[in-house]
Scaffold this motif. Structure first.
Motif, PDB file in Angstrom:
ATOM      1  N   LYS A 207       0.857  -1.202  -0.183  1.00 60.63           N
ATOM      2  CA  LYS A 207      -0.032  -0.086   0.137  1.00 60.63           C
ATOM      3  C   LYS A 207       0.843   1.393   0.023  1.00 60.63           C
ATOM      4  O   LYS A 207       0.257   2.449  -0.133  1.00 60.63           O
ATOM      5  CB  LYS A 207      -0.927  -0.020   1.313  1.00 60.63           C
ATOM      6  CG  LYS A 207      -0.364   0.192   2.565  1.00 60.63           C
ATOM      7  CD  LYS A 207      -1.420   0.269   3.571  1.00 60.63           C
ATOM      8  CE  LYS A 207      -1.014   0.419   5.014  1.00 60.63           C
ATOM      9  NZ  LYS A 207      -0.178   0.820   5.772  1.00 60.63           N
ATOM     10  N   ASN A 208       2.135   1.231   0.270  1.00 58.40           N
ATOM     11  CA  ASN A 208       2.818   2.339   0.218  1.00 58.40           C
ATOM     12  C   ASN A 208       3.602   2.956  -0.939  1.00 58.40           C
ATOM     13  O   ASN A 208       4.805   3.161  -1.019  1.00 58.40           O
ATOM     14  CB  ASN A 208       3.838   2.244   1.567  1.00 58.40           C
ATOM     15  CG  ASN A 208       3.309   2.082   2.963  1.00 58.40           C
ATOM     16  OD1 ASN A 208       2.046   2.570   2.897  1.00 58.40           O
ATOM     17  ND2 ASN A 208       3.964   1.414   3.964  1.00 58.40           N
ATOM     18  N   GLU A 209       2.816   3.016  -1.910  1.00 54.85           N
ATOM     19  CA  GLU A 209       3.479   3.573  -3.322  1.00 54.85           C
ATOM     20  C   GLU A 209       4.034   4.849  -3.048  1.00 54.85           C
ATOM     21  O   GLU A 209       5.189   5.194  -3.768  1.00 54.85           O
ATOM     22  CB  GLU A 209       2.246   3.274  -4.329  1.00 54.85           C
ATOM     23  CG  GLU A 209       2.711   3.552  -5.786  1.00 54.85           C
ATOM     24  CD  GLU A 209       3.781   2.497  -6.072  1.00 54.85           C
ATOM     25  OE1 GLU A 209       3.795   1.459  -5.726  1.00 54.85           O
ATOM     26  OE2 GLU A 209       4.676   3.171  -6.851  1.00 54.85           O
ATOM     27  N   TYR A 210       3.490   5.682  -2.221  1.00 58.63           N
ATOM     28  CA  TYR A 210       3.889   6.894  -2.063  1.00 58.63           C
ATOM     29  C   TYR A 210       5.373   6.983  -1.509  1.00 58.63           C
ATOM     30  O   TYR A 210       6.182   8.003  -1.872  1.00 58.63           O
ATOM     31  CB  TYR A 210       2.859   7.768  -1.237  1.00 58.63           C
ATOM     32  CG  TYR A 210       3.061   7.529   0.355  1.00 58.63           C
ATOM     33  CD1 TYR A 210       2.334   6.343   0.827  1.00 58.63           C
ATOM     34  CD2 TYR A 210       3.438   8.118   1.099  1.00 58.63           C
ATOM     35  CE1 TYR A 210       2.221   6.075   2.012  1.00 58.63           C
ATOM     36  CE2 TYR A 210       3.361   8.061   2.581  1.00 58.63           C
ATOM     37  CZ  TYR A 210       3.050   6.917   2.926  1.00 58.63           C
ATOM     38  OH  TYR A 210       2.915   6.340   4.149  1.00 58.63           O
ATOM     39  N   LEU A 211       5.938   5.970  -0.705  1.00 59.34           N
ATOM     40  CA  LEU A 211       7.383   5.898  -0.409  1.00 59.34           C
ATOM     41  C   LEU A 211       8.003   5.434  -1.349  1.00 59.34           C
ATOM     42  O   LEU A 211       9.301   6.015  -1.577  1.00 59.34           O
ATOM     43  CB  LEU A 211       7.042   4.760   0.670  1.00 59.34           C
ATOM     44  CG  LEU A 211       6.473   5.360   1.973  1.00 59.34           C
ATOM     45  CD1 LEU A 211       6.544   4.545   3.372  1.00 59.34           C
ATOM     46  CD2 LEU A 211       6.952   6.860   2.748  1.00 59.34           C
ATOM     47  N   ARG A 212       7.593   4.529  -2.268  1.00 60.73           N
ATOM     48  CA  ARG A 212       8.331   4.205  -3.377  1.00 60.73           C
ATOM     49  C   ARG A 212       8.809   5.475  -4.404  1.00 60.73           C
ATOM     50  O   ARG A 212       9.535   5.526  -4.989  1.00 60.73           O
ATOM     51  CB  ARG A 212       7.806   2.944  -4.216  1.00 60.73           C
ATOM     52  CG  ARG A 212       7.962   1.691  -3.302  1.00 60.73           C
ATOM     53  CD  ARG A 212       7.440   0.491  -3.777  1.00 60.73           C
ATOM     54  NE  ARG A 212       6.059   0.296  -3.830  1.00 60.73           N
ATOM     55  CZ  ARG A 212       5.299  -0.281  -2.969  1.00 60.73           C
ATOM     56  NH1 ARG A 212       5.889  -0.461  -1.862  1.00 60.73           N
ATOM     57  NH2 ARG A 212       3.966  -0.240  -3.204  1.00 60.73           N
ATOM     58  N   GLU A 213       7.644   6.157  -4.575  1.00 60.81           N
ATOM     59  CA  GLU A 213       7.868   7.553  -5.354  1.00 60.81           C
ATOM     60  C   GLU A 213       8.862   8.388  -4.681  1.00 60.81           C
ATOM     61  O   GLU A 213       9.773   9.066  -5.110  1.00 60.81           O
ATOM     62  CB  GLU A 213       6.328   8.095  -5.373  1.00 60.81           C
ATOM     63  CG  GLU A 213       5.223   7.490  -6.432  1.00 60.81           C
ATOM     64  CD  GLU A 213       5.962   7.531  -7.910  1.00 60.81           C
ATOM     65  OE1 GLU A 213       6.602   8.466  -8.424  1.00 60.81           O
ATOM     66  OE2 GLU A 213       5.981   6.226  -8.402  1.00 60.81           O
ATOM     67  N   ALA A 214       8.816   8.564  -3.263  1.00 56.05           N
ATOM     68  CA  ALA A 214       9.696   9.435  -2.644  1.00 56.05           C
ATOM     69  C   ALA A 214      11.058   8.729  -2.670  1.00 56.05           C
ATOM     70  O   ALA A 214      11.865   9.783  -3.094  1.00 56.05           O
ATOM     71  CB  ALA A 214       9.383   9.299  -1.179  1.00 56.05           C
ATOM     72  N   ALA A 215      11.231   7.504  -2.751  1.00 60.82           N
ATOM     73  CA  ALA A 215      12.724   6.797  -2.956  1.00 60.82           C
ATOM     74  C   ALA A 215      13.109   7.593  -4.428  1.00 60.82           C
ATOM     75  O   ALA A 215      14.446   7.487  -4.803  1.00 60.82           O
ATOM     76  CB  ALA A 215      12.758   5.597  -2.634  1.00 60.82           C
ATOM     77  N   LYS A 216      12.357   7.512  -5.366  1.00 63.98           N
ATOM     78  CA  LYS A 216      12.715   7.706  -6.472  1.00 63.98           C
ATOM     79  C   LYS A 216      13.028   9.100  -6.927  1.00 63.98           C
ATOM     80  O   LYS A 216      13.981   9.379  -7.485  1.00 63.98           O
ATOM     81  CB  LYS A 216      11.325   7.509  -7.587  1.00 63.98           C
ATOM     82  CG  LYS A 216      11.297   5.962  -8.122  1.00 63.98           C
ATOM     83  CD  LYS A 216      10.020   6.049  -9.104  1.00 63.98           C
ATOM     84  CE  LYS A 216       9.500   4.639  -9.237  1.00 63.98           C
ATOM     85  NZ  LYS A 216       8.253   4.499  -9.987  1.00 63.98           N
ATOM     86  N   ILE A 217      12.305  10.001  -6.256  1.00 63.31           N
ATOM     87  CA  ILE A 217      12.723  11.467  -6.491  1.00 63.31           C
ATOM     88  C   ILE A 217      13.549  12.184  -5.631  1.00 63.31           C
ATOM     89  O   ILE A 217      14.300  13.069  -5.701  1.00 63.31           O
ATOM     90  CB  ILE A 217      11.442  12.462  -6.138  1.00 63.31           C
ATOM     91  CG1 ILE A 217      10.853  12.321  -5.004  1.00 63.31           C
ATOM     92  CG2 ILE A 217      10.459  11.933  -7.444  1.00 63.31           C
ATOM     93  CD1 ILE A 217       9.541  13.277  -5.010  1.00 63.31           C
ATOM     94  N   LEU A 218      13.990  11.571  -4.476  1.00 60.66           N
ATOM     95  CA  LEU A 218      14.940  11.972  -3.440  1.00 60.66           C
ATOM     96  C   LEU A 218      16.322  11.700  -4.009  1.00 60.66           C
ATOM     97  O   LEU A 218      16.598  10.573  -4.441  1.00 60.66           O
ATOM     98  CB  LEU A 218      14.754  11.223  -2.059  1.00 60.66           C
ATOM     99  CG  LEU A 218      13.750  11.957  -1.219  1.00 60.66           C
ATOM    100  CD1 LEU A 218      13.206  10.949  -0.236  1.00 60.66           C
ATOM    101  CD2 LEU A 218      14.184  13.301  -0.564  1.00 60.66           C
TER     102      LEU A 218
END
Ligand SMILES: [Zn+2]
Length: 279
Positions: A207-218
């Motif tokens: 459910k934590n797709e938003y964290l994977r997005e964060a890892a991509k852009i940080l």
């Protein structure tokens, strides 16, 4: 290739039974350093003692931290004494632990704000009360000041309190442990270079797709890796005890998300951890 687990609680009871094997698995997985994180005064001392008194496998270094977890704030509400004084007395005890062992203690924390409300809590549960929030803020503020005084980075626990936490931190160098910020928080953090984002295994949960997005852009030079062992096992071992060797799984996921090699993630996050902890 080496990896650093920037957040584990190695003194937890659930590690007692197979401690040596668990540590050997960490060393075998390429872990070069573990930060053994305190959550109250007693455990900050226990973490330090364990760091000093254990014979670690060759190539593995372990450091500790001094901190009081926001859940502990509740105990400062149970005193009839002046609460600020009571908090301050405990901050002095943390400082003493550091002063006796400045080479081993590398951060203040974990500390912070936790405004998460469990729906099962009944109305009398003090976790919901404003009094408890205020105690958390007092305790966090005192530890931010301690970190400034000792010139140590802060390990921050934040749950559903991002606006308050980031405002209180200001420009204090900090590690946002077990990162759980939503996209607007991630955007803010990208522009504040004093903050490092530490990813734990909650990044592996479906459910934590938003964290994977964060890892991509940080940017990779702002990312740290951690397990929060014995808590928070990765998706593949959900519900089981977690341990430092699992940090390799988080490193691999970040490499996949960014489309870069595991070696690159390992090297850069190791350098980041060495820089922020000054080790
Ligand atoms: Zn923790």
């Amino acid at each position: 290739m080496t990896l650093i687990d920037t957040h584990a609680h190695l003194y937890w009871d659930s590690f007692k039974e197979d401690f040596d094997e668990m540590i050997q698995r960490a060393a075998d997985a390429g872990i070069s350093t573990i930060i053994n994180v305190g959550v109250d005064i007693e455990k900050s001392q226990v973490a330090l003692d364990q760091t000093k008194n254990t014979k670690w496998p060759k190539g593995l270094s372990v450091y500790s931290t001094i901190g009081i977890h926001p859940h502990e704030a509740i105990k400062y509400g149970q005193t009839i004494h002046d609460r600020s004084k009571f908090v301050q007395e405990d901050i002095i005890k943390l400082e003493e632990i550091y002063r006796n062992n400045p080479d081993r203690v590398v951060a203040v924390g974990e500390c912070g704000l936790d405004f998460f409300q469990n729906n099962n809590d009944n109305d009398h549960n003090s976790y919901k009360s404003h009094n408890f929030y205020n105690l958390q803020i007092k305790l966090f503020e005192a530890q931010i000041n301690l970190a400034r005084k000792l010139r140590l980075p802060l390990i921050v626990h934040c749950r559903e309190a991002w606006d308050e936490t980031l405002e209180m931190l200001g420009d204090q160098p900090a590690i946002l442990h077990c990162y759980s910020g939503f996209p607007h928080t991630t955007q803010y953090i990208i522009h504040n270079t004093n903050f490092y984002v530490s990813f734990a295994a909650n990044i592996t949960y479906p459910k934590n797709e938003y964290l994977r997005e964060a890892a991509k852009i940080l940017p990779l030079d702002r990312i740290l890796l951690e397990t929060d062992s014995p808590f928070l096992a990765p998706q593949s071992k959900r519900g089981q005890r977690n341990e430092p060797s699992a940090v390799a799984e988080i490193a691999q996921l970040i490499a996949d998300l960014k489309g870069i090699s595991l070696e690159e993630v390992a090297e850069q996050t190791t350098n980041n951890a060495k820089k922020i902890f000054n080790i």
